[in-house]
Structure formats: C-alpha cells, structure tokens
Design a protein around this motif. Structure first.
Motif, PDB file in Angstrom:
ATOM      1  N   THR A  25       0.709  -1.371  -0.140  1.00 16.73           N
ATOM      2  CA  THR A  25       0.038   0.073   0.005  1.00 16.73           C
ATOM      3  C   THR A  25       0.919   1.217   0.024  1.00 16.73           C
ATOM      4  OG1 THR A  25      -0.230  -0.166   2.387  1.00 16.73           O
ATOM      5  CG2 THR A  25      -2.025  -1.192   1.085  1.00 16.73           C
ATOM      6  N   GLU A  26       1.984   1.280   0.398  1.00 18.85           N
ATOM      7  CA  GLU A  26       3.210   2.347   0.334  1.00 18.85           C
ATOM      8  C   GLU A  26       4.400   1.978  -0.082  1.00 18.85           C
ATOM      9  OE1 GLU A  26       2.993   4.321   4.150  1.00 18.85           O
ATOM     10  OE2 GLU A  26       0.853   4.249   4.321  1.00 18.85           O
ATOM     11  N   LYS A  27       5.061   2.578  -0.797  1.00 20.17           N
ATOM     12  CA  LYS A  27       6.486   2.766  -1.011  1.00 20.17           C
ATOM     13  C   LYS A  27       6.931   1.316  -1.543  1.00 20.17           C
ATOM     14  CE  LYS A  27       7.478   6.269   2.207  1.00 20.17           C
ATOM     15  NZ  LYS A  27       8.669   6.683   3.663  1.00 20.17           N
ATOM     16  N   PRO A  28       6.265   0.846  -2.741  1.00 22.29           N
ATOM     17  CA  PRO A  28       6.815  -0.527  -3.093  1.00 22.29           C
ATOM     18  C   PRO A  28       8.455  -0.757  -3.419  1.00 22.29           C
ATOM     19  CG  PRO A  28       5.787   0.632  -4.757  1.00 22.29           C
ATOM     20  CD  PRO A  28       5.472   1.580  -3.716  1.00 22.29           C
ATOM     21  N   ALA A  29       9.093  -1.748  -3.066  1.00 17.38           N
ATOM     22  CA  ALA A  29      10.240  -1.881  -3.476  1.00 17.38           C
ATOM     23  C   ALA A  29      10.543  -3.202  -4.248  1.00 17.38           C
ATOM     24  CB  ALA A  29      11.026  -2.202  -2.056  1.00 17.38           C
ATOM     25  N   HIS A  30      10.807  -3.051  -5.219  1.00 16.26           N
ATOM     26  CA  HIS A  30      11.117  -4.291  -6.294  1.00 16.26           C
ATOM     27  C   HIS A  30      12.581  -5.004  -5.877  1.00 16.26           C
ATOM     28  CE1 HIS A  30      12.300  -6.499 -10.080  1.00 16.26           C
ATOM     29  NE2 HIS A  30      10.887  -6.344 -10.152  1.00 16.26           N
ATOM     30  N   ILE A  35      16.201  -3.208  -4.424  1.00 10.32           N
ATOM     31  CA  ILE A  35      17.161  -3.847  -3.398  1.00 10.32           C
ATOM     32  C   ILE A  35      18.417  -3.952  -3.909  1.00 10.32           C
ATOM     33  CG2 ILE A  35      17.541  -5.323  -1.892  1.00 10.32           C
ATOM     34  CD1 ILE A  35      15.032  -4.029  -0.822  1.00 10.32           C
ATOM     35  N   ASN A  36      18.829  -4.613  -5.087  1.00 10.76           N
ATOM     36  CA  ASN A  36      19.992  -4.937  -5.560  1.00 10.76           C
ATOM     37  C   ASN A  36      20.614  -3.325  -6.007  1.00 10.76           C
ATOM     38  OD1 ASN A  36      19.859  -7.541  -5.308  1.00 10.76           O
ATOM     39  ND2 ASN A  36      18.937  -7.806  -7.642  1.00 10.76           N
ATOM     40  N   ALA A  37      19.884  -2.560  -6.457  1.00 10.84           N
ATOM     41  CA  ALA A  37      20.525  -1.157  -7.071  1.00 10.84           C
ATOM     42  C   ALA A  37      20.926  -0.598  -5.596  1.00 10.84           C
ATOM     43  CB  ALA A  37      19.423  -0.634  -7.511  1.00 10.84           C
ATOM     44  N   THR A  38      20.175  -0.750  -4.476  1.00 11.43           N
ATOM     45  CA  THR A  38      20.513  -0.228  -3.316  1.00 11.43           C
ATOM     46  C   THR A  38      21.785  -0.682  -2.636  1.00 11.43           C
ATOM     47  OG1 THR A  38      18.218   0.210  -2.741  1.00 11.43           O
ATOM     48  CG2 THR A  38      19.959   0.619  -0.869  1.00 11.43           C
ATOM     49  N   VAL A  39      21.881  -1.861  -2.701  1.00 15.88           N
ATOM     50  CA  VAL A  39      23.209  -2.831  -2.414  1.00 15.88           C
ATOM     51  C   VAL A  39      24.418  -2.318  -3.080  1.00 15.88           C
ATOM     52  CG1 VAL A  39      24.135  -5.049  -2.304  1.00 15.88           C
ATOM     53  CG2 VAL A  39      21.824  -4.827  -1.306  1.00 15.88           C
ATOM     54  N   LEU A  40      24.236  -2.004  -4.440  1.00 20.50           N
ATOM     55  CA  LEU A  40      25.254  -1.597  -5.240  1.00 20.50           C
ATOM     56  C   LEU A  40      25.676  -0.172  -4.888  1.00 20.50           C
ATOM     57  CD1 LEU A  40      24.380  -2.921  -8.896  1.00 20.50           C
ATOM     58  CD2 LEU A  40      26.085  -4.032  -7.084  1.00 20.50           C
ATOM     59  N   HIS A  41      24.672   0.622  -4.710  1.00 19.74           N
ATOM     60  CA  HIS A  41      25.222   2.010  -4.530  1.00 19.74           C
ATOM     61  C   HIS A  41      25.725   2.065  -3.014  1.00 19.74           C
ATOM     62  CE1 HIS A  41      24.250   6.271  -4.019  1.00 19.74           C
ATOM     63  NE2 HIS A  41      24.094   6.131  -2.693  1.00 19.74           N
ATOM     64  N   LEU A  42      25.299   1.486  -1.951  1.00 15.02           N
ATOM     65  CA  LEU A  42      26.051   1.292  -0.677  1.00 15.02           C
ATOM     66  C   LEU A  42      27.523   0.947  -1.081  1.00 15.02           C
ATOM     67  CD1 LEU A  42      23.207   0.122   1.483  1.00 15.02           C
ATOM     68  CD2 LEU A  42      24.237   2.398   1.467  1.00 15.02           C
ATOM     69  N   MET A  43      27.805   0.025  -1.985  1.00 12.81           N
ATOM     70  CA  MET A  43      28.974  -0.339  -2.334  1.00 12.81           C
ATOM     71  C   MET A  43      29.852   0.459  -3.349  1.00 12.81           C
ATOM     72  SD  MET A  43      29.687  -3.210  -0.359  1.00 12.81           S
ATOM     73  CE  MET A  43      30.768  -4.226  -0.938  1.00 12.81           C
ATOM     74  N   GLY A  44      29.426   1.697  -3.485  1.00 13.53           N
ATOM     75  CA  GLY A  44      30.067   2.656  -4.176  1.00 13.53           C
ATOM     76  C   GLY A  44      29.790   2.484  -5.779  1.00 13.53           C
ATOM     77  N   ILE A  45      28.807   1.751  -6.128  1.00 13.26           N
ATOM     78  CA  ILE A  45      28.607   1.304  -7.697  1.00 13.26           C
ATOM     79  C   ILE A  45      27.453   1.922  -8.086  1.00 13.26           C
ATOM     80  CG2 ILE A  45      28.135  -0.546  -9.477  1.00 13.26           C
ATOM     81  CD1 ILE A  45      30.064  -2.036  -7.635  1.00 13.26           C
ATOM     82  N   ASP A  46      27.294   2.572  -9.416  1.00 11.43           N
ATOM     83  CA  ASP A  46      26.118   3.272  -9.949  1.00 11.43           C
ATOM     84  C   ASP A  46      25.735   2.000 -10.725  1.00 11.43           C
ATOM     85  OD1 ASP A  46      24.192   4.149 -11.675  1.00 11.43           O
ATOM     86  OD2 ASP A  46      25.284   6.236 -12.091  1.00 11.43           O
ATOM     87  N   HIS A  47      24.424   1.461 -10.268  1.00  9.72           N
ATOM     88  CA  HIS A  47      24.047   0.145 -10.879  1.00  9.72           C
ATOM     89  C   HIS A  47      23.511   0.409 -12.335  1.00  9.72           C
ATOM     90  CE1 HIS A  47      19.422   1.074 -11.551  1.00  9.72           C
ATOM     91  NE2 HIS A  47      19.914   1.972 -10.727  1.00  9.72           N
TER      92      HIS A  47
END
Length: 484
Positions: A435-440, A444-456
């Motif tokens: 109902t709020e803020k869907p997360a595909h 999640i994978n894009a966020t993991v890469l971002h935290l590791m310093g990578i632009d997905h």
C-alpha cells in the motif's frame, strides 16, 4: 618429437620431483643472496574507475532464507487478522491475482492469523515476532523493508531472480558482480565465498543450484567458492602425500607458462581463469585452515553465537566464519539457509528454522559491531518471496500452512551505510498487497550496489549484444530513504 606431445599430467608425473628440486635451489639462492621479496600485486583488483563514488560499505554478508519465510509470522504484524480467523479471503483483497496450483484448487482460502505474539522493540518501537527474540534486540540498527515484491511465484525462478536480478538462468549472481567490479582486499582467499548450512526443521527443502552464486557470463574466476562443512572445506585444496609446497609451486609456475602459451594462441579467457584458480588454491592451502580454526576465538564470542557454533555446517558456524572472512578482506559472503518452504505445519517448522538463525544473526551483528566492522559491512537478510495470509490445507488455531506469495514480503538491511530503526513501506491489513512505497527486488539490488560505491545503471557487461546489468533493463531505483 613424441615428447612434445606429452599431456600435462604425463609431464608433471615424470618431472615433478626435478622441478621441485629446482624450486628449492632457487629459494635457497634467494635466501643466500638476501633477495628482498617482490611486492605482491593485488589478486582481486577493482575495475578501472571503480568504485564510482565513495562507498559506505566495503563488504556484503547476504543471509538468504531459502524457501520464502512467512512475513506474517516474523515481521509484518497484522493484529486485525484475529477477527478474520477462518473467514474467506475477500476478493477485494485478492483482486483476481494469480495463485499457485497448490492452492488454486481449494474450495476456499481461509484466513490464518499468525499464532505468534508480536511486541515492540528498541527506541524505534519496531514490531517483531516472539520467534526472533535475539534479532529483535538489534532493530535500532535494522532497516526493515515490508514492501519488497518480485515477479516470480515459484522457487527456482524466484531464487534466481533475487540472486541474479533475472528469472532467466545464466546471469551472474550479485556476489559475482561485486567481486568483478570491486575485487577484494584479500590475496589469500576468494573475493566471494558461499555457505549452504544445514537446517533443523526436518522438512524437505528446495534444491539449491550453483547458479545462485555462479558468475554466469562473467569470467569464471568471479564465481562464489562454496566452503564445505564436512572434510576439507575445499576439495583437493591440500597437496597429496609426498608433494612439497616447493614442488607444487614449481609445478604451478610451469603450468602457468603453458597456459599462457595456450592463451596467446587461442585467446580463450577461461584459460587465464583456470590459472587464477590454481593460484588461489595454492594460497588457500594456508589461509583456509587458519580461517576455519575457531579455537582462538574468545569463549564469549562463541557463546554469543549459541551452542551450534562448534558444529561444522551449522548456520551459527557459517555466520561466525562470515565475520572472519570480511575481517580478512573478502568482498562478498553468502549464507543460504534452506527449509523455509512451509506449506503445512508452519508453526512447528518455523520455530526450528528461527532457532537455527535468530541467535547467530544477532550475534553476527554484535560481533561485527564490537570488531568495528559493522559500519563497513552491509548485512542483508530475506527470502525469495513471502507467504499467503490464507492457509494451505487444514486450518486450526495452532496449525496452518501458507502458499507462495510474491506480492509482498519482508527483507532487512543493517550496517554499512544503512539508517537503522526504520520501517520502509507498508502492506494492507491482510499482508497481501503493498500500500505504500513498493520496493522491487532489483531496487534492493540497486541499493546494495550504491552502498558499495557502484552506480547500478553504469555497471554493465557486454553479452549477446546487450549491456547486461544486475538490475536488468527496466528502470530501477536506489531506495535513498534506507541510507544514512
């Protein structure tokens, strides 16, 4: 001329001892001449230009609960369901969405509220089930995502999707992408290590295919290395009886030269991958026994992980080894715990599963924190999909089962760059729709890469005429609200 046609096995079988003697002489010469050791080049260097931006995390530990843990019985608290016990799931909630053939033939879909008590924890007041008393103590470090959704409704494509960003087999796993792009700081261990611990519920489990940690179309050296729980952690890592370290080193040097000639002639990159594998195996002969020797761990640390930590192949032992791996510079560690596919007898089986994982998971977070590693280590936990609010098969107050549910499920992240103590996304009163803020999954994978310093979006590999990405061809987004 016949000697030129000897196989490599024949060559080494007849000349290994002579090569070993030559190596010993060279080593002795170096010592006698006081030769300084050469600087060791990084075994796992990053790609040029990587990372794209300053990383918040240096390593990832991914806890995959294979089979699809029930969000309704662990994290997604739905107190209003008590009044819906054994009533039919409203069509206004289902909305005609597909369900599996395992329940589509049922005459009705009776609502099954969780029989487990929920309570609030931490300064943030996050709700957690009584099944997770240890992990619940760490909710102020955890970002819980309740609105994860996926495309697949069956295990194999769903697991392939969550690990590789695609339902189609043959794509690299997230650990392989990370080791390819970022390399690792360890020269003596693989950049990507995998554990497949046993489970205690006694229930049958879904098969795990090696593609969950394979490198797909990336060079083979980026595949995850699975450490075994019985016998040698890695098959054939030790030298055979009568073969010295110096003899093995000389054999590998000669084999490397032969492989180099083969590569120069044919240009097959897997030839170099094979050489890299041989070299890593040589270094692992020393590093792996040291890694798996827990005798020097403080008694308090072992106690923190629980009684199973000294049992090889347990989730607890795997979690402790995960900390030891990232401590030694390994980039990605994956623990795949099976047995969460609970179509029937869910209450009994999920108790066993949580007993396997809850205390060791909390201990892993505590251990990383006291070692000063939590800020630089991203911990991710979740399955491939969730479970239905309606019961599969018989329903009682104390027993029920749940079918697959890809529309929404829970994952959590902690450590490296995560803003803890928050719940992201929301579901309806039946935990059936976001109902709020869907997360595909690929968000999640894009966020993991971002935290590791990578632009997905920029992290691609040319294959079959396409610029392939972990996050696929559709537009995906970093979940910025999760980031500190």
């Amino acid at each position: 001329m016949h000697s030129l046609d000897l196989t490599r096995r024949q060559f080494f079988g007849t000349s290994g001892l002579q090569i070993g003697g030559l190596a010993m002489a060279l080593l002795a010469g170096n010592r006698a001449n006081g030769a300084a050791p050469k600087a060791v080049a990084p075994v796992h260097p990053p790609l040029p230009g990587f990372p794209h931006h300053a990383p918040k995390a240096k390593a990832v530990i991914y806890l995959h609960l294979n089979g699809g843990p029930s969000q309704l019985d662990t994290w997604d608290h739905k107190p209003k369901l008590i009044d819906q016990f054994d009533k039919d799931l409203p069509e206004s909630v289902r909305k005609g969405q597909r369900i599996t053939t395992m329940t589509s033939g049922q005459s009705r879909l009776p609502v099954a509220p969780s029989m487990f008590k929920f309570s609030q924890h931490g300064k943030c007041g996050m709700w957690a089930s009584e099944l997770l008393p240890h992990t619940a103590k760490w909710v102020d470090e955890i970002a819980l995502v309740k609105s994860v959704h996926t495309n697949a409704i069956n295990h194999d494509p769903a697991c392939t999707f969550v690990m590789t960003g695609s339902e189609v087999p043959g794509k690299p796993s997230i650990g392989s992408w990370l080791s390819y792009g970022l390399g690792s700081a360890s020269n003596d261990l693989p950049a990507f290590v995998v554990f497949t611990p046993y489970w205690s519920s006694g229930a049958a489990a879904q098969a795990l295919f090696s593609r969950m940690w394979a490198s797909g179309f990336l060079p083979g050296k980026y595949s995850g290395v699975a450490l075994r729980s019985v016998g040698d952690p890695v098959l054939y890592v030790q030298n055979p009886d009568g073969v010295s370290e110096a003899s093995r080193r000389a054999m590998l040097d000669t084999l490397g030269a032969l492989n180099k000639k083969s590569f120069d002639k044919y240009g097959d990159p897997e030839t170099l991958t094979r050489t890299s594998a041989y070299e890593m195996a040589f270094r692992m002969q020393t590093s792996v026994p040291d890694l798996t020797d827990l005798s020097k761990e403080p008694a308090k640390t072992l106690e923190m992980y629980g009684p199973d930590v000294k049992k090889p192949g347990s989730f607890a032992a795997s979690a402790l080894l995960a900390r030891r791996l990232v401590e030694r510079g390994v980039r990605a560690v994956q623990i795949l715990h099976r047995g969460w596919d609970q179509h029937g007898n869910l209450p009994g089986e999920i108790r066993s599963q949580c007993k396997d994982t809850d205390q060791p998971t909390a201990a892993l977070l505590a251990d990383l924190k006291q070692k000063g590693l939590l800020d630089s280590t991203l911990v991710v936990c979740g399955g491939e999909f969730g479970r239905t609010v309606y019961s599969q098969g018989g329903l009682s107050k104390t027993n029920y089962g749940r079918d697959h549910h890809p529309r929404n499920f829970c994952m959590w992240l902690a450590g490296g760059g995560i803003k803890g103590g928050q719940v992201y996304g929301e579901t309806d009163d039946f935990s059936y729709n976001v109902t709020e803020k869907p997360a595909h999954v690929n968000d999640i994978n894009a966020t993991v890469l971002h935290l590791m310093g990578i632009d997905h979006a920029k992290f691609t590999y040319k294959f079959q005429g396409l610029d392939q990405r972990l996050t696929g061809v559709e537009e995906q987004h970093v979940i910025k609200d999760l980031i500190a």
